[in-house]
Design a protein around this motif. Structure first.
Motif, PDB file in Angstrom:
ATOM      1  N   SER A   9       0.831  -1.213   0.000  1.00 21.51           N
ATOM      2  CA  SER A   9       0.000   0.000   0.000  1.00 21.51           C
ATOM      3  C   SER A   9       0.862   1.257   0.000  1.00 21.51           C
ATOM      4  O   SER A   9       0.553   2.245  -0.687  1.00 21.51           O
ATOM      5  CB  SER A   9      -0.935   0.002   1.215  1.00 21.51           C
ATOM      6  N   SER A  10       1.949   1.230   0.765  1.00 23.31           N
ATOM      7  CA  SER A  10       2.836   2.391   0.819  1.00 23.31           C
ATOM      8  C   SER A  10       3.525   2.628  -0.521  1.00 23.31           C
ATOM      9  O   SER A  10       3.710   3.765  -0.940  1.00 23.31           O
ATOM     10  CB  SER A  10       3.890   2.193   1.919  1.00 23.31           C
ATOM     11  N   LEU A  11       3.895   1.549  -1.197  1.00 29.76           N
ATOM     12  CA  LEU A  11       4.510   1.696  -2.512  1.00 29.76           C
ATOM     13  C   LEU A  11       3.503   2.220  -3.535  1.00 29.76           C
ATOM     14  O   LEU A  11       3.835   3.053  -4.380  1.00 29.76           O
ATOM     15  CB  LEU A  11       5.074   0.346  -2.967  1.00 29.76           C
ATOM     16  N   PHE A  22       8.201   4.612  -9.192  1.00 31.92           N
ATOM     17  CA  PHE A  22       7.873   5.141  -7.878  1.00 31.92           C
ATOM     18  C   PHE A  22       8.578   6.481  -7.714  1.00 31.92           C
ATOM     19  O   PHE A  22       9.769   6.601  -8.031  1.00 31.92           O
ATOM     20  CB  PHE A  22       8.334   4.185  -6.768  1.00 31.92           C
ATOM     21  N   HIS A  23       7.878   7.475  -7.210  1.00 30.56           N
ATOM     22  CA  HIS A  23       8.458   8.795  -7.003  1.00 30.56           C
ATOM     23  C   HIS A  23       8.818   8.944  -5.526  1.00 30.56           C
ATOM     24  O   HIS A  23       7.945   9.059  -4.666  1.00 30.56           O
ATOM     25  CB  HIS A  23       7.473   9.885  -7.436  1.00 30.56           C
ATOM     26  N   PHE A  24      10.122   8.943  -5.260  1.00 30.44           N
ATOM     27  CA  PHE A  24      10.643   9.097  -3.909  1.00 30.44           C
ATOM     28  C   PHE A  24      11.310  10.460  -3.776  1.00 30.44           C
ATOM     29  O   PHE A  24      11.572  11.133  -4.790  1.00 30.44           O
ATOM     30  CB  PHE A  24      11.654   7.989  -3.608  1.00 30.44           C
ATOM     31  N   PRO A  25      11.620  10.891  -2.560  1.00 26.11           N
ATOM     32  CA  PRO A  25      12.281  12.194  -2.387  1.00 26.11           C
ATOM     33  C   PRO A  25      13.608  12.296  -3.135  1.00 26.11           C
ATOM     34  O   PRO A  25      14.026  13.391  -3.509  1.00 26.11           O
ATOM     35  CB  PRO A  25      12.483  12.286  -0.873  1.00 26.11           C
ATOM     36  N   TYR A  26      14.278  11.169  -3.378  1.00 28.17           N
ATOM     37  CA  TYR A  26      15.589  11.195  -4.017  1.00 28.17           C
ATOM     38  C   TYR A  26      15.517  10.848  -5.497  1.00 28.17           C
ATOM     39  O   TYR A  26      16.546  10.659  -6.141  1.00 28.17           O
ATOM     40  CB  TYR A  26      16.528  10.197  -3.322  1.00 28.17           C
ATOM     41  N   GLY A  27      14.348  10.732  -6.068  1.00 29.99           N
ATOM     42  CA  GLY A  27      14.228  10.481  -7.486  1.00 29.99           C
ATOM     43  C   GLY A  27      13.283   9.350  -7.816  1.00 29.99           C
ATOM     44  O   GLY A  27      12.591   8.809  -6.939  1.00 29.99           O
ATOM     45  N   TRP A 210      11.967   5.652   3.962  1.00 25.15           N
ATOM     46  CA  TRP A 210      12.263   5.553   2.543  1.00 25.15           C
ATOM     47  C   TRP A 210      13.657   6.084   2.215  1.00 25.15           C
ATOM     48  O   TRP A 210      14.158   5.894   1.119  1.00 25.15           O
ATOM     49  CB  TRP A 210      11.255   6.359   1.712  1.00 25.15           C
ATOM     50  N   MET A 211      14.281   6.797   3.162  1.00 24.91           N
ATOM     51  CA  MET A 211      15.472   7.554   2.819  1.00 24.91           C
ATOM     52  C   MET A 211      16.685   6.678   2.545  1.00 24.91           C
ATOM     53  O   MET A 211      17.582   7.072   1.806  1.00 24.91           O
ATOM     54  CB  MET A 211      15.787   8.554   3.943  1.00 24.91           C
ATOM     55  N   ASN A 212      16.775   5.500   3.151  1.00 22.94           N
ATOM     56  CA  ASN A 212      17.909   4.613   2.904  1.00 22.94           C
ATOM     57  C   ASN A 212      17.608   3.740   1.690  1.00 22.94           C
ATOM     58  O   ASN A 212      16.870   2.771   1.781  1.00 22.94           O
ATOM     59  CB  ASN A 212      18.176   3.737   4.139  1.00 22.94           C
ATOM     60  N   PHE A 213      18.185   4.100   0.568  1.00 23.27           N
ATOM     61  CA  PHE A 213      17.890   3.405  -0.680  1.00 23.27           C
ATOM     62  C   PHE A 213      19.182   2.987  -1.357  1.00 23.27           C
ATOM     63  O   PHE A 213      20.114   3.781  -1.501  1.00 23.27           O
ATOM     64  CB  PHE A 213      17.083   4.314  -1.621  1.00 23.27           C
TER      65      PHE A 213
END
Length: 328
Positions: A9-11, A22-27, A210-213
């Motif tokens: 659901s989060s994805l 997927f649009h994350f803060p880092y791209g 989500w920040m550790n990718f």
């Protein structure tokens, strides 16, 4: 493997159907053909999985390829109930000849397709079109099953973001394992979480996690020595991926960092609104090879559509030299 519905659901909240990323803060990031071949071991470089989706006599077709005539109660339209396949082909008989072994192999692959690789919302029935692709087991591996699985997952995620969509289908094992490999903070814990950790939100993915990718998890030493498959260059090609009526775009040019390349400004995504109107409902007699000939031609030209770019290591060195020369 149990599916973590909180994770899925989060994805989905970050999925964009126009780019299949997927649009994350880092791209942007997404599941690519590289992930399919590593995590599932399916072939990705080959012919598209398409062809006829209907037969003149479905009972005769099942008898020809499976050796038995299924009862009418397990047939609906052009599909057969998976539970019947499981019960009928549960145990290979002793002293089975090659023909019987081939029949059991087809039944087993059909079960895998519907229950894991390309399930519908019920995961209860499998279409006869897949059985037609399994008629000659000597050429089965010549198909790009990996791209077919990924195209179905893309289409399922596109449908899953709709508010009225109650269930989501597609290869959830691929999606979940992809997330575990790249976002290590949400991977299964070696030790059970304490009540306080659950209360703090560590029992399911939240925004701060989500920040550790990891852009390239498969290059880590402890992982690379476990990978026993070759990853063909087509894994980073910007091409349509096809499964019968389904056509989606593998937009490797939007996630170049996943291939160790500097991310350039990607072009506008291909508009597939018209193609997305095509499905199997009421079109079982359509010639999908002819209908999608332009997309199949692009896929067949995949060797010339592989993403090229500057390796990230070289980019980092250039940036460092620039800062030293400019005094910043």
């Amino acid at each position: 493997m149990d599916v973590n519905h909180f994770l899925i659901s989060s994805l989905l909240e970050r999925w964009r159907s126009e780019t299949h990323t997927f649009h994350f803060p880092y791209g942007e990031t997404t599941m690519t053909l590289e992930d399919v071949v590593v995590l599932l071991g399916l072939p990705i470089d080959g012919d598209v999985v398409t062809g006829p989706t209907t037969v003149q006599d479905i009972f005769a077709t099942f008898h020809e390829h499976l050796g038995v005539i299924p009862p009418p109660t397990v047939i609906r339209g052009n599909s057969i109930r998976v539970s019947w396949l499981n019960s009928t082909f549960q145990q290979l008989p002793p002293n089975a000849n090659n023909e019987v072994i081939a029949q059991y192999v087809r039944a087993y692959i059909l079960t895998l397709i519907e229950s894991i690789l390309m399930p519908d919302t019920s995961a209860a029935r499998v279409h006869v079109m897949y059985l037609l692709r399994l008629a000659d087991l000597n050429v089965v591996r010549n198909y790009s099953w990996g791209s077919a699985v990924l195209s179905c997952l893309y289409r399922c995620l596109d449908h899953g973001i709709h508010l009225r969509q109650e269930n989501i289908r597609g290869c959830m094992i691929l999606l979940q394992c992809w997330a575990w490999e790249r976002i290590t903070t949400i991977a299964p814990q070696l030790q059970p979480l304490s009540d306080q950790e659950v209360a703090d939100g560590d029992g399911f993915p939240v925004c701060r996690r989500w920040m550790n990718f990891l852009w390239r998890p498969y290059t880590r030493q402890e992982v690379s020595r476990l990978i026993v498959v070759d990853i063909p260059p087509v894994s980073r090609a910007t091409v349509p991926i096809i499964c019968f009526a389904t056509v989606e775009i593998h937009q490797a040019d939007r996630v170049m960092r996943q291939f160790g390349l500097r991310q350039n400004i990607p072009p506008e995504p291909v508009n597939l609104d018209q193609v997305h109107r095509d499905d199997l409902r009421g079109r079982n007699d359509r010639d999908w090879v002819g209908h999608h000939h332009q997309w199949i031609a692009i896929w067949n030209d995949r060797e010339n559509r592989i993403v090229q770019g500057t390796p990230l290591a070289e980019t980092a060195i250039c940036v460092m030299k620039h800062r030293i020369c400019s005094g910043t």
